[in-house]
Design a protein around this motif. Structure first.
Motif, PDB file in Angstrom:
ATOM      1  N   LEU A 138     -14.791  26.885  13.195  1.00  0.00           N
ATOM      2  CA  LEU A 138     -15.089  25.860  12.208  1.00  0.00           C
ATOM      3  C   LEU A 138     -14.798  24.483  12.780  1.00  0.00           C
ATOM      4  N   ILE A 139     -15.631  23.524  12.407  1.00  0.00           N
ATOM      5  CA  ILE A 139     -15.413  22.131  12.760  1.00  0.00           C
ATOM      6  C   ILE A 139     -14.922  21.423  11.506  1.00  0.00           C
ATOM      7  N   LEU A 140     -13.695  20.904  11.565  1.00  0.00           N
ATOM      8  CA  LEU A 140     -13.104  20.195  10.440  1.00  0.00           C
ATOM      9  C   LEU A 140     -13.541  18.735  10.499  1.00  0.00           C
ATOM     10  N   THR A 141     -14.154  18.270   9.425  1.00  0.00           N
ATOM     11  CA  THR A 141     -14.758  16.943   9.423  1.00  0.00           C
ATOM     12  C   THR A 141     -13.738  15.861   9.104  1.00  0.00           C
ATOM     13  N   GLY A 142     -13.719  14.819   9.925  1.00  0.00           N
ATOM     14  CA  GLY A 142     -12.908  13.636   9.656  1.00  0.00           C
ATOM     15  C   GLY A 142     -13.769  12.565   9.009  1.00  0.00           C
ATOM     16  N   THR A 143     -13.330  12.042   7.864  1.00  0.00           N
ATOM     17  CA  THR A 143     -14.126  11.044   7.138  1.00  0.00           C
ATOM     18  C   THR A 143     -13.394   9.718   6.970  1.00  0.00           C
ATOM     19  N   SER A 144     -12.185   9.633   7.492  1.00  0.00           N
ATOM     20  CA  SER A 144     -11.407   8.394   7.513  1.00  0.00           C
ATOM     21  C   SER A 144     -10.435   8.520   8.681  1.00  0.00           C
ATOM     22  N   VAL A 145      -9.775   7.441   9.035  1.00  0.00           N
ATOM     23  CA  VAL A 145      -8.805   7.537  10.122  1.00  0.00           C
ATOM     24  C   VAL A 145      -7.683   8.489   9.724  1.00  0.00           C
ATOM     25  N   GLU A 146      -7.149   8.301   8.527  1.00  0.00           N
ATOM     26  CA  GLU A 146      -6.061   9.165   8.069  1.00  0.00           C
ATOM     27  C   GLU A 146      -6.543  10.604   7.911  1.00  0.00           C
ATOM     28  N   GLY A 147      -7.746  10.796   7.371  1.00  0.00           N
ATOM     29  CA  GLY A 147      -8.290  12.143   7.212  1.00  0.00           C
ATOM     30  C   GLY A 147      -8.548  12.825   8.540  1.00  0.00           C
ATOM     31  N   SER A 148      -8.949  12.045   9.542  1.00  0.00           N
ATOM     32  CA  SER A 148      -9.166  12.603  10.874  1.00  0.00           C
ATOM     33  C   SER A 148      -7.846  13.036  11.501  1.00  0.00           C
ATOM     34  N   GLU A 149      -6.800  12.244  11.274  1.00  0.00           N
ATOM     35  CA  GLU A 149      -5.469  12.622  11.761  1.00  0.00           C
ATOM     36  C   GLU A 149      -4.999  13.915  11.098  1.00  0.00           C
TER      37      GLU A 149
ATOM     38  N   HIS B 149     -16.517   7.684   7.182  1.00  0.00           N
ATOM     39  CA  HIS B 149     -17.725   7.917   6.397  1.00  0.00           C
ATOM     40  C   HIS B 149     -18.310   6.578   5.950  1.00  0.00           C
ATOM     41  N   PRO B 150     -19.645   6.468   5.866  1.00  0.00           N
ATOM     42  CA  PRO B 150     -20.228   5.185   5.437  1.00  0.00           C
ATOM     43  C   PRO B 150     -19.766   4.733   4.053  1.00  0.00           C
ATOM     44  N   HIS B 151     -19.391   5.671   3.187  1.00  0.00           N
ATOM     45  CA  HIS B 151     -18.849   5.259   1.886  1.00  0.00           C
ATOM     46  C   HIS B 151     -17.612   4.379   2.059  1.00  0.00           C
ATOM     47  N   SER B 152     -16.867   4.630   3.137  1.00  0.00           N
ATOM     48  CA  SER B 152     -15.605   3.919   3.373  1.00  0.00           C
ATOM     49  C   SER B 152     -15.718   2.884   4.477  1.00  0.00           C
ATOM     50  N   ALA B 153     -16.930   2.469   4.792  1.00  0.00           N
ATOM     51  CA  ALA B 153     -17.119   1.509   5.893  1.00  0.00           C
ATOM     52  C   ALA B 153     -16.367   0.202   5.651  1.00  0.00           C
ATOM     53  N   SER B 154     -16.146  -0.144   4.393  1.00  0.00           N
ATOM     54  CA  SER B 154     -15.413  -1.379   4.083  1.00  0.00           C
ATOM     55  C   SER B 154     -13.959  -1.302   4.518  1.00  0.00           C
ATOM     56  N   ASP B 155     -13.472  -0.086   4.775  1.00  0.00           N
ATOM     57  CA  ASP B 155     -12.085   0.081   5.214  1.00  0.00           C
ATOM     58  C   ASP B 155     -11.905  -0.213   6.698  1.00  0.00           C
ATOM     59  N   TRP B 156     -13.006  -0.375   7.425  1.00  0.00           N
ATOM     60  CA  TRP B 156     -12.921  -0.641   8.867  1.00  0.00           C
ATOM     61  C   TRP B 156     -12.176  -1.947   9.103  1.00  0.00           C
ATOM     62  N   ASN B 157     -11.245  -1.923  10.046  1.00  0.00           N
ATOM     63  CA  ASN B 157     -10.503  -3.140  10.387  1.00  0.00           C
ATOM     64  C   ASN B 157     -10.285  -3.194  11.893  1.00  0.00           C
ATOM     65  N   GLY B 158      -9.517  -4.164  12.331  1.00  0.00           N
ATOM     66  CA  GLY B 158      -9.330  -4.378  13.760  1.00  0.00           C
ATOM     67  C   GLY B 158      -8.682  -3.220  14.485  1.00  0.00           C
ATOM     68  N   GLU B 159      -7.927  -2.403  13.777  1.00  0.00           N
ATOM     69  CA  GLU B 159      -7.244  -1.282  14.414  1.00  0.00           C
ATOM     70  C   GLU B 159      -8.059   0.005  14.401  1.00  0.00           C
ATOM     71  N   SER B 160      -9.118   0.037  13.600  1.00  0.00           N
ATOM     72  CA  SER B 160      -9.845   1.297  13.396  1.00  0.00           C
ATOM     73  C   SER B 160     -10.369   1.883  14.701  1.00  0.00           C
ATOM     74  N   ALA B 161     -11.028   1.058  15.511  1.00  0.00           N
ATOM     75  CA  ALA B 161     -11.602   1.560  16.760  1.00  0.00           C
ATOM     76  C   ALA B 161     -10.518   2.086  17.689  1.00  0.00           C
ATOM     77  N   GLN B 162      -9.383   1.382  17.766  1.00  0.00           N
ATOM     78  CA  GLN B 162      -8.298   1.822  18.655  1.00  0.00           C
ATOM     79  C   GLN B 162      -7.713   3.154  18.197  1.00  0.00           C
ATOM     80  N   ARG B 163      -7.514   3.302  16.886  1.00  0.00           N
ATOM     81  CA  ARG B 163      -6.946   4.548  16.366  1.00  0.00           C
ATOM     82  C   ARG B 163      -7.910   5.720  16.548  1.00  0.00           C
ATOM     83  N   LEU B 164      -9.197   5.456  16.314  1.00  0.00           N
ATOM     84  CA  LEU B 164     -10.182   6.513  16.516  1.00  0.00           C
ATOM     85  C   LEU B 164     -10.295   6.877  17.992  1.00  0.00           C
TER      86      LEU B 164
END
Length: 276
Positions: A34-45, A68-83
């Motif tokens: 199974l592939i567990l889907t990550g839809t946010s930084v916290e959810g991916s963790e 997830h695109p529903h949560s695209a507004s949550d993207w911030n300066g740290e998002s790319a680094q954490r992902l």
């Protein structure tokens, strides 16, 4: 038969306290990886944590990381680094869930597009496949993908629900297609019945998208009303009918496709000797 569920939202709160039981039912039904889907930084963790905690063999559970695109507004300066840090973990096998959703527009469209481009850049950098979400946005998704497609190893449009033109445009871009229990919905999924036969072998994969999209053809229906990976066999049955293939054949080629796409190991089975 062996099946691979390429998209299950095991981090959803409806599965809290039930993870092992849900997985045991999936394995018993033949859903072996199974592939567990990550839809946010916290959810991916959390998905990564669950994959490690619930799979000591490191052969059954793998993860994606994305917003997830529903949560695209949550993207911030740290998002790319954490992902980026998450996606370097061995269990991580794809970037996403990411994409565009112009159906609900929970985040502004320009922000959705910016965040999708950020995900695609990560996928190019790490040479990982992409797990894409799209609703009512196929043309714009394709326009953005064109600038990255030659540098991406692979991409799958998960939970495809679109029309023939969108399907053929995706296939022309050498994208993979994920089919869910949407095809089992007599109210809104019947247009997929003739389309699934147009998806070539080697491009088709199956997914539950659990706990969402409980197959409406399932009998008996679970009292909880919650979808589970174990019910992927119902998606298999419905897709096999409309492709004119046996369930065994469909299981074999979709499993081989998913294993190649996500780089999954083959699970070794030791035959049990018959009693003498």
């Amino acid at each position: 038969m062996q099946l691979i569920d390429i998209g299950v939202n095991l981090t959803n709160p409806s599965f809290d306290g039930k993870h092992q039981a849900v997985l045991d039912r999936a394995y018993a039904a033949g859903v072996e990886q199974l592939i567990l889907t990550g839809t946010s930084v916290e959810g991916s963790e959390l998905a990564l944590h669950l994959s490690r905690e619930l799979d000591e063999s490191a052969q059954r559970l793998f993860t994606t990381a994305g917003i997830h695109p529903h949560s695209a507004s949550d993207w911030n300066g740290e998002s790319a680094q954490r992902l980026l840090a998450l996606l370097k973990e061995p269990n991580m096998r794809a970037v996403g869930e990411c994409g565009l959703d112009f159906n609900r527009d929970f985040s502004p469209r320009p922000q959705q597009e910016k965040v999708l481009e950020e995900h695609l850049a990560l996928a190019v950098e790490l040479q990982l496949p992409v797990f894409l979400h799209e609703r009512d946005a196929s043309q714009r998704l394709l326009e953005i993908l064109r600038d990255f497609r030659d540098r991406l190893p692979a991409a799958v449009v998960h939970c495809f629900t679109g029309e023939k033109r969108a399907l053929f445009n995706y296939l022309d871009q050498d994208l993979h297609i994920g089919i869910t229990g949407w095809i089992c919905d007599e109210r809104r999924g019947t247009h997929l019945h003739p389309l699934v036969s147009d998806i070539p072998r080697g491009r088709l994969m199956l997914e539950s998208d659990a706990p969402y999209l409980l197959p409406r053809t399932l009998r008996p229906k679970p009292k909880s009303g919650r979808n589970e990976p174990a019910y992927l066999t119902e998606v298999l049955r419905e897709v096999a009918v409309h492709r004119g293939e046996s369930e065994q054949d469909l299981a074999a080629h979709t499993t081989a496709c998913a294993r190649a796409f996500f780089g999954l190991p083959v699970i070794a089975h030791i035959p049990v000797a018959a009693d003498e």
